[in-house]
Write a protein that holds these residues in place. Structure first.
Motif, short mmCIF file in Angstrom:
data_model
loop_
_atom_site.label_atom_id
_atom_site.label_comp_id
_atom_site.label_asym_id
_atom_site.label_seq_id
_atom_site.Cartn_x
_atom_site.Cartn_y
_atom_site.Cartn_z
N GLY A 134 0.81 -1.21 0.00
CA GLY A 134 0.00 0.00 0.00
C GLY A 134 0.84 1.26 0.00
O GLY A 134 0.55 2.21 -0.73
N HIS A 135 1.91 1.28 0.80
CA HIS A 135 2.82 2.43 0.82
C HIS A 135 3.42 2.68 -0.56
O HIS A 135 3.48 3.81 -1.05
CB HIS A 135 3.95 2.20 1.83
CG HIS A 135 3.53 2.30 3.27
ND1 HIS A 135 2.58 3.20 3.71
CD2 HIS A 135 3.95 1.63 4.37
CE1 HIS A 135 2.43 3.08 5.02
NE2 HIS A 135 3.24 2.12 5.44
N ILE A 136 3.89 1.59 -1.19
CA ILE A 136 4.54 1.71 -2.50
C ILE A 136 3.55 2.17 -3.56
O ILE A 136 3.84 3.05 -4.38
CB ILE A 136 5.18 0.36 -2.90
CG1 ILE A 136 6.35 0.03 -1.96
CG2 ILE A 136 5.68 0.41 -4.36
CD1 ILE A 136 6.94 -1.36 -2.17
N GLU A 137 2.35 1.58 -3.55
CA GLU A 137 1.35 1.89 -4.59
C GLU A 137 0.87 3.34 -4.49
O GLU A 137 0.62 3.97 -5.52
CB GLU A 137 0.17 0.93 -4.48
CG GLU A 137 0.50 -0.47 -4.98
CD GLU A 137 -0.67 -1.43 -4.86
OE1 GLU A 137 -1.72 -1.01 -4.31
OE2 GLU A 137 -0.53 -2.59 -5.31
N ARG A 138 0.75 3.87 -3.26
CA ARG A 138 0.30 5.26 -3.12
C ARG A 138 1.31 6.22 -3.75
O ARG A 138 0.92 7.17 -4.45
CB ARG A 138 0.09 5.60 -1.65
CG ARG A 138 -1.28 5.21 -1.13
CD ARG A 138 -1.57 5.80 0.23
NE ARG A 138 -0.73 5.22 1.27
CZ ARG A 138 -1.01 4.08 1.89
NH1 ARG A 138 -2.10 3.40 1.57
NH2 ARG A 138 -0.22 3.63 2.84
N VAL A 139 2.59 5.97 -3.52
CA VAL A 139 3.62 6.82 -4.12
C VAL A 139 3.61 6.67 -5.65
O VAL A 139 3.69 7.66 -6.38
CB VAL A 139 5.02 6.49 -3.56
CG1 VAL A 139 6.10 7.29 -4.28
CG2 VAL A 139 5.08 6.77 -2.06
N ALA A 140 3.49 5.44 -6.13
CA ALA A 140 3.49 5.19 -7.58
C ALA A 140 2.30 5.88 -8.25
O ALA A 140 2.45 6.49 -9.33
CB ALA A 140 3.45 3.69 -7.85
N GLU A 141 1.13 5.81 -7.64
CA GLU A 141 -0.07 6.43 -8.21
C GLU A 141 0.05 7.95 -8.24
O GLU A 141 -0.29 8.59 -9.25
CB GLU A 141 -1.31 6.01 -7.42
CG GLU A 141 -1.70 4.55 -7.60
CD GLU A 141 -2.76 4.10 -6.61
OE1 GLU A 141 -3.22 4.95 -5.81
OE2 GLU A 141 -3.12 2.90 -6.63
N ASP A 142 0.52 8.53 -7.16
CA ASP A 142 0.68 9.99 -7.11
C ASP A 142 1.73 10.46 -8.12
O ASP A 142 1.57 11.51 -8.75
CB ASP A 142 1.08 10.43 -5.70
CG ASP A 142 -0.06 10.27 -4.69
OD1 ASP A 142 -1.20 10.06 -5.13
OD2 ASP A 142 0.22 10.35 -3.48
N MET A 143 2.79 9.68 -8.27
CA MET A 143 3.83 10.04 -9.23
C MET A 143 3.30 9.97 -10.66
O MET A 143 3.58 10.84 -11.49
CB MET A 143 5.03 9.13 -9.06
CG MET A 143 6.27 9.58 -9.84
SD MET A 143 7.70 8.48 -9.57
CE MET A 143 8.06 8.84 -7.85
N ALA A 144 2.50 8.94 -10.96
CA ALA A 144 1.93 8.80 -12.30
C ALA A 144 1.02 9.99 -12.63
O ALA A 144 1.03 10.51 -13.75
CB ALA A 144 1.15 7.49 -12.40
N LYS A 145 0.22 10.43 -11.65
CA LYS A 145 -0.64 11.59 -11.86
C LYS A 145 0.17 12.85 -12.12
O LYS A 145 -0.16 13.65 -13.01
CB LYS A 145 -1.54 11.79 -10.64
CG LYS A 145 -2.61 10.72 -10.46
CD LYS A 145 -3.40 10.95 -9.17
CE LYS A 145 -4.41 9.84 -8.93
NZ LYS A 145 -5.13 10.02 -7.65
#
Length: 237
Positions: A78-89
């Motif tokens: 969950g920690h990793i995916e939140r950063v990845a999603e925000d970075m993609a946006k």
């Protein structure tokens, strides 16, 4: 009988075989990093967080049941995916600004650095991918800055924000490893954990600080959970 027993006891004991290291799958890769911010994240945190992810998996399998292992893996994911999603946006927004201004080319960098890395778990592969994406994000920011779309202050704010976002993520994972070691100690598993996953010192003060914050948060949650369970038990009684 006595003579036989005496002769047997006098026989030299066979030395114990050395413990064989755990053989695990590994991808060995070269990772080229262009931007200063991604290089900083790589140099400050990649080896340490890779070790933390490996150690966390080993420690949990020594001290925990499968349900606990799955729960921790979900938290890390969950920690990793939140950063990845925000970075993609953020990358999509910057690409749109480039498109709106008719900008297509991105700059090269004067001092790219190549790192030799080992991928030993899916989470480590995801961390490496985040650093690649950070490198691309910094390139987009620099493109807009060089084209006078972003001011120097806006560029500085964006580069620092994303550098620190990945440093904080690494610190959170290291904090979870620390918490797992404390749990191993409370269950008398110190020696087994030390042999299977020796502790690595966290020399970066900011990583260490973030790890302590995560450790304290986890400790507070555990205490709160324990208080609720005790309260429920008292009510039932």
């Amino acid at each position: 009988m006595a003579e036989a027993a005496t002769a047997q006891s006098e026989q030299p004991q066979q030395p114990q075989a050395n413990r064989q290291p755990y053989s695990r799958p590994v991808f060995r890769q070269k990772l080229t990093v262009n931007s200063l911010q991604a290089q900083r994240v790589m140099e400050r945190s990649f080896d340490r967080v890779s070790n933390a992810l490996f150690s966390l998996d080993v420690i949990l399998r020594i001290i925990g049941d499968q349900t606990e292992i799955n729960q921790v893996e979900e938290i890390v994911q969950g920690h990793i995916e939140r950063v990845a999603e925000d970075m993609a946006k953020a990358m999509e927004q910057l690409k749109k600004v480039m498109s709106d201004n008719g900008i297509e080319a991105v700059p090269g960098y004067s001092a790219p650095t190549e790192y030799s890395i080992e991928i030993t778990s899916p989470q480590i592969a995801q961390i490496a991918r985040l650093i690649r994406n950070l490198d691309e994000l910094m390139s987009l920011v620099d493109t807009l800055w060089l084209n006078s779309i972003l001011s120097s202050q806006q560029r500085s704010d964006a580069t620092y924000e994303w550098q620190q976002r990945l440093i904080k993520l690494a610190g959170r994972i290291i904090g979870m490893e620390k918490r797992a070691r404390i749990s191993a100690h409370s269950k008398g598993k110190d020696k087994e954990v030390a042999e299977a996953a020796p502790e690595q010192e966290t020399t970066d003060p900011e990583l260490s600080s973030e790890a302590d914050v995560q450790d304290n948060e986890d400790g507070a949650k555990s205490s709160k959970k324990g208080s609720k369970e005790s309260s429920s038990g008292a009510e039932a009684a």
